[in-house]
Design a protein around this motif. Sequence first.
Motif, PDB file in Angstrom:
ATOM      1  N   PHE A  34       0.865  -1.167   0.000  1.00  0.00           N
ATOM      2  CA  PHE A  34       0.000   0.000   0.000  1.00  0.00           C
ATOM      3  C   PHE A  34       0.910   1.229   0.000  1.00  0.00           C
ATOM      4  N   LEU A  35       0.745   2.075  -1.004  1.00  0.00           N
ATOM      5  CA  LEU A  35       1.689   3.161  -1.226  1.00  0.00           C
ATOM      6  C   LEU A  35       1.165   4.502  -0.726  1.00  0.00           C
ATOM      7  N   PRO A  36       2.050   5.374  -0.268  1.00  0.00           N
ATOM      8  CA  PRO A  36       1.651   6.731   0.092  1.00  0.00           C
ATOM      9  C   PRO A  36       1.003   7.422  -1.106  1.00  0.00           C
ATOM     10  N   GLY A  37      -0.061   8.152  -0.838  1.00  0.00           N
ATOM     11  CA  GLY A  37      -0.748   8.866  -1.906  1.00  0.00           C
ATOM     12  C   GLY A  37      -1.739   8.025  -2.678  1.00  0.00           C
ATOM     13  N   GLN A  38      -1.967   6.804  -2.252  1.00  0.00           N
ATOM     14  CA  GLN A  38      -2.823   5.869  -2.982  1.00  0.00           C
ATOM     15  C   GLN A  38      -4.050   5.497  -2.155  1.00  0.00           C
ATOM     16  N   MET A  39      -5.221   5.481  -2.828  1.00  0.00           N
ATOM     17  CA  MET A  39      -6.457   5.006  -2.212  1.00  0.00           C
ATOM     18  C   MET A  39      -6.713   3.579  -2.672  1.00  0.00           C
ATOM     19  N   THR A  40      -6.888   2.671  -1.722  1.00  0.00           N
ATOM     20  CA  THR A  40      -7.159   1.270  -2.019  1.00  0.00           C
ATOM     21  C   THR A  40      -8.498   0.870  -1.420  1.00  0.00           C
ATOM     22  N   ALA A  41      -9.357   0.262  -2.243  1.00  0.00           N
ATOM     23  CA  ALA A  41     -10.648  -0.246  -1.781  1.00  0.00           C
ATOM     24  C   ALA A  41     -10.560  -1.756  -1.602  1.00  0.00           C
ATOM     25  N   LEU A  42     -10.981  -2.244  -0.451  1.00  0.00           N
ATOM     26  CA  LEU A  42     -11.092  -3.676  -0.196  1.00  0.00           C
ATOM     27  C   LEU A  42     -12.547  -4.075  -0.411  1.00  0.00           C
ATOM     28  N   THR A  43     -12.785  -4.972  -1.371  1.00  0.00           N
ATOM     29  CA  THR A  43     -14.146  -5.356  -1.710  1.00  0.00           C
ATOM     30  C   THR A  43     -14.310  -6.871  -1.605  1.00  0.00           C
ATOM     31  N   GLY A  44     -15.549  -7.330  -1.762  1.00  0.00           N
ATOM     32  CA  GLY A  44     -15.844  -8.755  -1.690  1.00  0.00           C
ATOM     33  C   GLY A  44     -17.136  -8.988  -0.942  1.00  0.00           C
ATOM     34  N   GLN A  45     -17.631 -10.198  -0.989  1.00  0.00           N
ATOM     35  CA  GLN A  45     -18.892 -10.531  -0.358  1.00  0.00           C
ATOM     36  C   GLN A  45     -18.792 -10.430   1.171  1.00  0.00           C
ATOM     37  N   SER A  46     -19.926 -10.249   1.809  1.00  0.00           N
ATOM     38  CA  SER A  46     -19.959 -10.238   3.273  1.00  0.00           C
ATOM     39  C   SER A  46     -19.361 -11.528   3.810  1.00  0.00           C
ATOM     40  N   GLY A  47     -18.512 -11.386   4.827  1.00  0.00           N
ATOM     41  CA  GLY A  47     -17.894 -12.550   5.434  1.00  0.00           C
ATOM     42  C   GLY A  47     -16.582 -12.975   4.821  1.00  0.00           C
ATOM     43  N   CYS A  48     -16.115 -12.242   3.804  1.00  0.00           N
ATOM     44  CA  CYS A  48     -14.864 -12.634   3.140  1.00  0.00           C
ATOM     45  C   CYS A  48     -13.627 -12.167   3.891  1.00  0.00           C
ATOM     46  N   GLY A  49     -13.814 -11.302   4.897  1.00  0.00           N
ATOM     47  CA  GLY A  49     -12.673 -10.880   5.710  1.00  0.00           C
ATOM     48  C   GLY A  49     -12.148  -9.490   5.425  1.00  0.00           C
ATOM     49  N   LYS A  50     -12.965  -8.616   4.815  1.00  0.00           N
ATOM     50  CA  LYS A  50     -12.510  -7.250   4.525  1.00  0.00           C
ATOM     51  C   LYS A  50     -12.182  -6.492   5.808  1.00  0.00           C
ATOM     52  N   THR A  51     -13.145  -6.482   6.729  1.00  0.00           N
ATOM     53  CA  THR A  51     -12.928  -5.749   7.983  1.00  0.00           C
ATOM     54  C   THR A  51     -11.805  -6.387   8.796  1.00  0.00           C
ATOM     55  N   THR A  52     -11.724  -7.710   8.759  1.00  0.00           N
ATOM     56  CA  THR A  52     -10.642  -8.385   9.484  1.00  0.00           C
ATOM     57  C   THR A  52      -9.287  -7.975   8.932  1.00  0.00           C
ATOM     58  N   LEU A  53      -9.158  -7.906   7.606  1.00  0.00           N
ATOM     59  CA  LEU A  53      -7.890  -7.472   7.017  1.00  0.00           C
ATOM     60  C   LEU A  53      -7.586  -6.034   7.427  1.00  0.00           C
ATOM     61  N   LEU A  54      -8.600  -5.176   7.411  1.00  0.00           N
ATOM     62  CA  LEU A  54      -8.391  -3.789   7.833  1.00  0.00           C
ATOM     63  C   LEU A  54      -7.918  -3.747   9.281  1.00  0.00           C
ATOM     64  N   ASN A  55      -8.519  -4.589  10.141  1.00  0.00           N
ATOM     65  CA  ASN A  55      -8.124  -4.626  11.552  1.00  0.00           C
ATOM     66  C   ASN A  55      -6.697  -5.141  11.727  1.00  0.00           C
ATOM     67  N   VAL A  56      -6.301  -6.105  10.907  1.00  0.00           N
ATOM     68  CA  VAL A  56      -4.927  -6.609  10.974  1.00  0.00           C
ATOM     69  C   VAL A  56      -3.954  -5.519  10.542  1.00  0.00           C
ATOM     70  N   LEU A  57      -4.283  -4.815   9.461  1.00  0.00           N
ATOM     71  CA  LEU A  57      -3.422  -3.723   9.002  1.00  0.00           C
ATOM     72  C   LEU A  57      -3.323  -2.620  10.058  1.00  0.00           C
TER      73      LEU A  57
END
Length: 219
Positions: A34-57
């Motif tokens: 993930f680079l400075p100056g960059q917007m990254t969207a995490l997408t996928g179906q409910s339950g795929c772990g988007k929020t979990t990945l955000l929490n790990v980061l």
Amino acid sequence: MSAASQIPNKTLAVRGLTKRMGERVLWSGLNLEFLPGQMTALTGQSGCGKTTLLNVLGLLERPTGGVVTYGTRDLTDGSPRTRRLMHRNVMGFMFQNYALVEQWTVAQNLQLALRCVGVAASERRRLIRRALHVVHLDGYDKRLVYTLSGGEQQRVAIARIVIRSPRIVLADEPTAALDADNRAVVMHHLRRFADDGAIVIYTTHNEEDAADADRIIKL
């Protein structure tokens, strides 16, 4: 100037990242930068772990395997000091429930973020006024949070990030409960954070929100 704005821009990266929830593997062997100056969207179906990945980061959860690094620093060493310094000096969060104290005034909520980084009382007042002006909430400092609309509360949450200038902004479904106008305000400010050199990562189910990103990662 905040402590975070004095820190050189660095890359946030994961190597071989794996997360299990009981017998279930949410994702395995992730290698991402993930680079400075960059917007990254995490997408996928409910339950795929988007929020979990955000929490790990964001060092709110630990991965089952792999490492998270910021520049040359390993963030998965389990050190409370590492987490504390990253949360205080480098990271800013936007949560679905806004994470505000509803019985407090807007100013009290924003002051809490500044006290954590040791900003003097006189300087806090100036930074709060500036941040509220940026999000078009001039004069809201004495308003109680529970009297605000959802869109106004999310703008207070944005102001909390503005006053700290974090180098990493992590947002969990930041527009989920908002109307079109407030959605546009939130996405505008996320872009501004990125334009100022921050790493911006957000989860979303909204195709329009995802389209605003520089990069989409589908889990």
